[in-house]
Motif scaffolding. Structure first.
Motif, PDB file in Angstrom:
ATOM      1  N   CYS A 173      -1.736 -21.616 -54.221  1.00 21.30           N
ATOM      2  CA  CYS A 173      -1.491 -20.199 -54.496  1.00 21.30           C
ATOM      3  C   CYS A 173      -0.926 -19.583 -53.227  1.00 21.30           C
ATOM      4  O   CYS A 173      -1.526 -19.706 -52.147  1.00 21.30           O
ATOM      5  CB  CYS A 173      -2.777 -19.490 -54.920  1.00 21.30           C
ATOM      6  N   TRP A 175       0.852 -16.007 -51.507  1.00 20.71           N
ATOM      7  CA  TRP A 175       1.144 -14.579 -51.623  1.00 20.71           C
ATOM      8  C   TRP A 175       2.536 -14.283 -51.070  1.00 20.71           C
ATOM      9  O   TRP A 175       2.990 -14.920 -50.119  1.00 20.71           O
ATOM     10  CB  TRP A 175       0.106 -13.754 -50.875  1.00 20.71           C
ATOM     11  N   ARG A 176       3.158 -13.250 -51.618  1.00 20.24           N
ATOM     12  CA  ARG A 176       4.447 -12.795 -51.118  1.00 20.24           C
ATOM     13  C   ARG A 176       4.234 -11.728 -50.058  1.00 20.24           C
ATOM     14  O   ARG A 176       3.374 -10.867 -50.188  1.00 20.24           O
ATOM     15  CB  ARG A 176       5.297 -12.255 -52.259  1.00 20.24           C
ATOM     16  N   GLU A 182       1.946  -9.495 -55.621  1.00 20.69           N
ATOM     17  CA  GLU A 182       2.487 -10.614 -56.385  1.00 20.69           C
ATOM     18  C   GLU A 182       2.210 -11.915 -55.643  1.00 20.69           C
ATOM     19  O   GLU A 182       2.192 -11.953 -54.404  1.00 20.69           O
ATOM     20  CB  GLU A 182       3.989 -10.455 -56.612  1.00 20.69           C
ATOM     21  N   LEU A 184       2.397 -16.569 -56.142  1.00 22.89           N
ATOM     22  CA  LEU A 184       2.996 -17.712 -56.825  1.00 22.89           C
ATOM     23  C   LEU A 184       1.942 -18.782 -57.046  1.00 22.89           C
ATOM     24  O   LEU A 184       1.233 -19.164 -56.112  1.00 22.89           O
ATOM     25  CB  LEU A 184       4.155 -18.273 -55.986  1.00 22.89           C
ATOM     26  N   THR A 186       1.435 -22.665 -58.278  1.00 21.86           N
ATOM     27  CA  THR A 186       2.156 -23.921 -58.490  1.00 21.86           C
ATOM     28  C   THR A 186       1.280 -24.872 -59.292  1.00 21.86           C
ATOM     29  O   THR A 186       0.157 -25.193 -58.873  1.00 21.86           O
ATOM     30  CB  THR A 186       2.535 -24.557 -57.146  1.00 21.86           C
ATOM     31  N   TYR A 216       4.691 -20.276 -62.313  1.00 26.35           N
ATOM     32  CA  TYR A 216       4.869 -18.846 -62.554  1.00 26.35           C
ATOM     33  C   TYR A 216       4.568 -18.023 -61.312  1.00 26.35           C
ATOM     34  O   TYR A 216       3.857 -18.448 -60.403  1.00 26.35           O
ATOM     35  CB  TYR A 216       3.949 -18.377 -63.689  1.00 26.35           C
ATOM     36  N   GLN A 217       5.120 -16.814 -61.358  1.00 26.69           N
ATOM     37  CA  GLN A 217       4.806 -15.764 -60.384  1.00 26.69           C
ATOM     38  C   GLN A 217       4.099 -14.635 -61.133  1.00 26.69           C
ATOM     39  O   GLN A 217       4.601 -14.145 -62.146  1.00 26.69           O
ATOM     40  CB  GLN A 217       6.085 -15.253 -59.719  1.00 26.69           C
ATOM     41  N   TRP A 218       2.921 -14.219 -60.614  1.00 24.47           N
ATOM     42  CA  TRP A 218       2.062 -13.285 -61.322  1.00 24.47           C
ATOM     43  C   TRP A 218       1.938 -11.977 -60.553  1.00 24.47           C
ATOM     44  O   TRP A 218       2.192 -11.915 -59.349  1.00 24.47           O
ATOM     45  CB  TRP A 218       0.657 -13.874 -61.515  1.00 24.47           C
ATOM     46  N   VAL A 241       7.569 -20.236 -50.480  1.00 29.79           N
ATOM     47  CA  VAL A 241       8.527 -19.152 -50.332  1.00 29.79           C
ATOM     48  C   VAL A 241       8.715 -18.890 -48.845  1.00 29.79           C
ATOM     49  O   VAL A 241       7.747 -18.894 -48.069  1.00 29.79           O
ATOM     50  CB  VAL A 241       8.044 -17.886 -51.061  1.00 29.79           C
ATOM     51  N   ASP A 246      12.066 -13.546 -48.700  1.00 30.32           N
ATOM     52  CA  ASP A 246      11.407 -13.892 -49.965  1.00 30.32           C
ATOM     53  C   ASP A 246      12.367 -14.360 -51.041  1.00 30.32           C
ATOM     54  O   ASP A 246      11.928 -14.784 -52.120  1.00 30.32           O
ATOM     55  CB  ASP A 246      10.630 -12.681 -50.494  1.00 30.32           C
ATOM     56  N   THR A 263      14.470 -16.880 -55.713  1.00 33.74           N
ATOM     57  CA  THR A 263      13.360 -16.212 -56.408  1.00 33.74           C
ATOM     58  C   THR A 263      13.832 -15.071 -57.307  1.00 33.74           C
ATOM     59  O   THR A 263      13.144 -14.714 -58.260  1.00 33.74           O
ATOM     60  CB  THR A 263      12.362 -15.683 -55.380  1.00 33.74           C
TER      61      THR A 263
END
Length: 631
Positions: A173, A175-176, A182, A184, A186, A216-218, A241, A246, A263
């Motif tokens: 997992c 973070w951006r 948000e 990501l 995997t 997915y990106q949540w 990322v 980003d 992205t």
């Protein structure tokens, strides 16, 4: 029949009632159940028989809606004590006056008034000394007493499930940085490699493609529908990322290849490296590095190779290196290389990067190196198994958190031969860990049994300050950049978001200075131990060198041809005695070594005593007992 004589008669024929029932009295056994001997052995006689418990089953549930009662606070002026005499009318002044005079003429009245006056004067003097309505300590700073009592807790705010059933494996997992709400997730569909593979069911076919390798990106506030999806024709093991930009994302596949995504554009990767340029085994590690265009990154694989890539051209890697503990000049040997499990890079230190292996080694790499010996500065054995997680302290970047086998270690770059300054041993195998991005002294660990433990170096270094139990193993841990939310990846494919309380979010200036002093103290201690170790090695080398002796003359030749007189045994014995005396003197001078040797001998004596007390019951055969009789 009623009271007044009215009645109603209903008549019906006998054949309308059905067939008549005939009863007989006879003895007939329908079923016979014999008692079971196995159940009898399981019977336990309990004393006492009666037990009481507050935990019982709930058989009924009833709810009731009550009427709302509005309440208002009102003050009251207490002018005179209450009257509890029924014979006196409180509203009649003459009656109350006569009763008051009657009480005052009593002898005990004066004593009671004196005692009451003492209590009243004591309370009034206290109220006069302290103003209860005044705000004290306004001039003191707000964070002065913050660490005295802090609420330490973490509560669940959201759970994100995989959109495929059965759920796939959640590997990481991330973070951006630009949009911290948000993240990501995997996923790796490793079940597709099994022989009896069945396609999983997609719970949201209207979103994205029907590809089992999609990730997915949540959004943190929406756990129903993802924000974006990224596809791949191969199994994705890891995706990262770029921290500085980003818009760029790279990922590693099970086949050893590397892919590049944008992205902003959902769907398949824009570029994939060819098979002849990829790793020989699965791509297990990946990290972005510093560059002008933010297009360069490293990848590692279990085949022992570390490759340097540029996203503008993935046809061939820029550089390739093997993770060898002792690189030799010339060509590298792949048989001596360790499998790479993790890669770590810090933008504030653009020259170095860290390589973690499946053999528990930690390699320090140099980006400016040309030969293998220049590219790998040092190799340190840290664990008995693979290194599971590595992360730098966000506030003190020279200190690492390392997770492997049953231990968690804090390592510093400034120490070469004794790199471990803190050491935490747990009962179950640790597989994940992370430093807090908001509080400099806080880090978390997760084990294979689902135990999530929060450690604070300033509060306690022996036991965790808070722990949470999950039903599945914790595969990955990641803090949000502001340190408020912790993402916990579980073995069943779920991602749990935990919101931290105030005592675990941030650190004051005083706490940061305390952590800096603690790290400096540990580093100086390790340097002293390293110097002591070098001194002991030098002393051992000097003592092992024997003094230069005079040449021994050759023995005289006997009359017989070719025969020589043997060397005297007394000279050999004296030489051995001198060496033993020198070794004994060396041990006696070194106090630490003598103490360690004494402890070792005591432990061996205890073990030998325990082994001597063991009793082995060996059953002999009929042949050994002599009971065999031939027919």
């Amino acid at each position: 029949m009623g009271t007044f004589g009215n009645q109603f008669i209903l008549s019906r024929e006998r054949r309308r009632f059905g067939r008549q029932c005939l009863f007989t009295d006879r003895n007939e056994m329908i079923l016979s159940v014999q008692p079971s001997g196995k159940l009898r052995l399981k019977y336990i006689l309990r004393n006492p028989i009666d037990e009481r418990t507050q935990l019982s089953e709930q058989y009924a549930l009833s709810t009731a809606i009550t009427q709302n009662v509005s309440m208002e606070p009102h003050g009251m002026n207490h002018y005179e004590g209450g009257w509890n005499v029924k014979e006196v009318n409180v509203m009649d002044e003459e009656a109350t006056l006569r009763y008051r005079k009657k009480v005052e003429r009593d002898d005990s009245w004066g004593i009671e008034v004196n005692e009451l006056l003492r209590e009243v004067m004591l309370v009034s003097s206290r109220n006069n000394a302290i103003n209860v309505y005044q705000e004290f300590f306004i001039d003191l700073p707000e964070d002065l007493g913050r660490g005295i009592k802090m609420h330490i807790a973490a509560r669940n705010i959201n759970v994100f499930h995989d959109l495929w059933i059965p759920a796939r494996k959640l590997t990481a997992c991330e973070w951006r940085n630009s949009e911290n709400w948000e993240f990501l997730l995997t996923y790796s569909n490793l079940r597709s490699l099994e022989p009896n593979y069945k396609e999983p069911e997609n719970q949201m076919p209207d979103f994205g493609s029907n590809n089992t390798n999609v990730f997915y990106q949540w959004d943190l506030n929406n756990s129903i529908r993802p924000v974006a999806h990224y596809d791949a024709s191969k199994i994705v093991l890891i995706a990262r990322v770029c921290i500085r930009d980003d818009n760029f994302m790279v990922g590693g596949f099970k086949t050893g290849q590397v892919g590049f995504w944008m992205t902003e554009e959902m769907g398949p990767p824009k570029m994939i490296c060819p098979l002849e340029a990829c790793h020989r085994e699965a791509t297990s590690a990946l990290c972005w590095v510093h560059s002008k265009l933010n297009t360069e990154f490293y990848t590692g694989s279990l085949d022992g190779s570390v490759k340097y890539w540029d996203t503008r051209d993935l046809v061939m890697p820029v550089q390739e290196l093997l993770a060898e503990p002792n690189p030799r000049p010339g060509a590298q040997n792949r048989q001596d290389a360790h499998g790479v499990t993790l890669l770590e890079f810090e933008y504030t230190i653009p020259v170095r990067y860290i390589i973690c292996s499946d053999m528990g080694y930690l390699f320090v790499g140099n980006r400016k190196g040309v030969t293998p010996s220049e590219s790998i500065i040092g190799a340190y054995p840290m664990f008995a198994g693979p290194v599971r997680a590595i992360m730098r302290n966000p506030f003190f970047v020279k200190n690492f958190l390392l997770i492997g086998d049953w231990r968690a270690r804090i390592w510093s770059e400034e120490i070469k031969h004794a790199p471990s300054s803190f050491y935490f041993m747990r009962r179950h195998q640790l597989i994940s860990g992370a430093w807090s991005t908001g509080r400099c002294s806080l880090f978390v660990t997760g084990d294979i049994r689902g135990n999530l433990e929060f450690w604070d170096l300033l509060m306690s270094q022996r036991r965790p300050i808070h722990s949470i139990k999950f039903p599945h193993p914790i595969t990955h841990l990641s803090f949000r950049p502001d340190g408020l939310v912790l993402a916990v990846s579980l073995g069943n494919g779920d991602c749990v978001m935990l919101l931290l309380e105030e005592g675990m979010k941030s650190a004051t200036v005083k706490e940061k200075s305390l952590m800096m002093a603690m790290f400096e103290r540990e580093i100086s201690r390790c340097k002293l131990l390293e110097a002591r170790e070098e001194e002991m090695k030098l002393k051992k080398r000097l003592s092992s060198v024997a003094p230069v002796e005079e040449p021994i003359p050759e023995p005289p030749v006997s009359k017989k041809k070719g025969a020589a007189q043997p060397v005297k045994k007394e000279e050999k014995v004296s030489k051995e005695e001198e060496e033993a005396a020198m070794f004994l003197k060396l041990i006696e001078d070194d106090v630490e070594f003598s103490k360690a040797l004494l402890d070792f001998n005591e432990i061996m004596e205890i073990v030998s005593n325990k082994r001597a007390k063991r009793v082995f019951n060996v059953e002999r055969t009929i042949f050994e007992r002599g009971e065999y009789i031939e027919e």
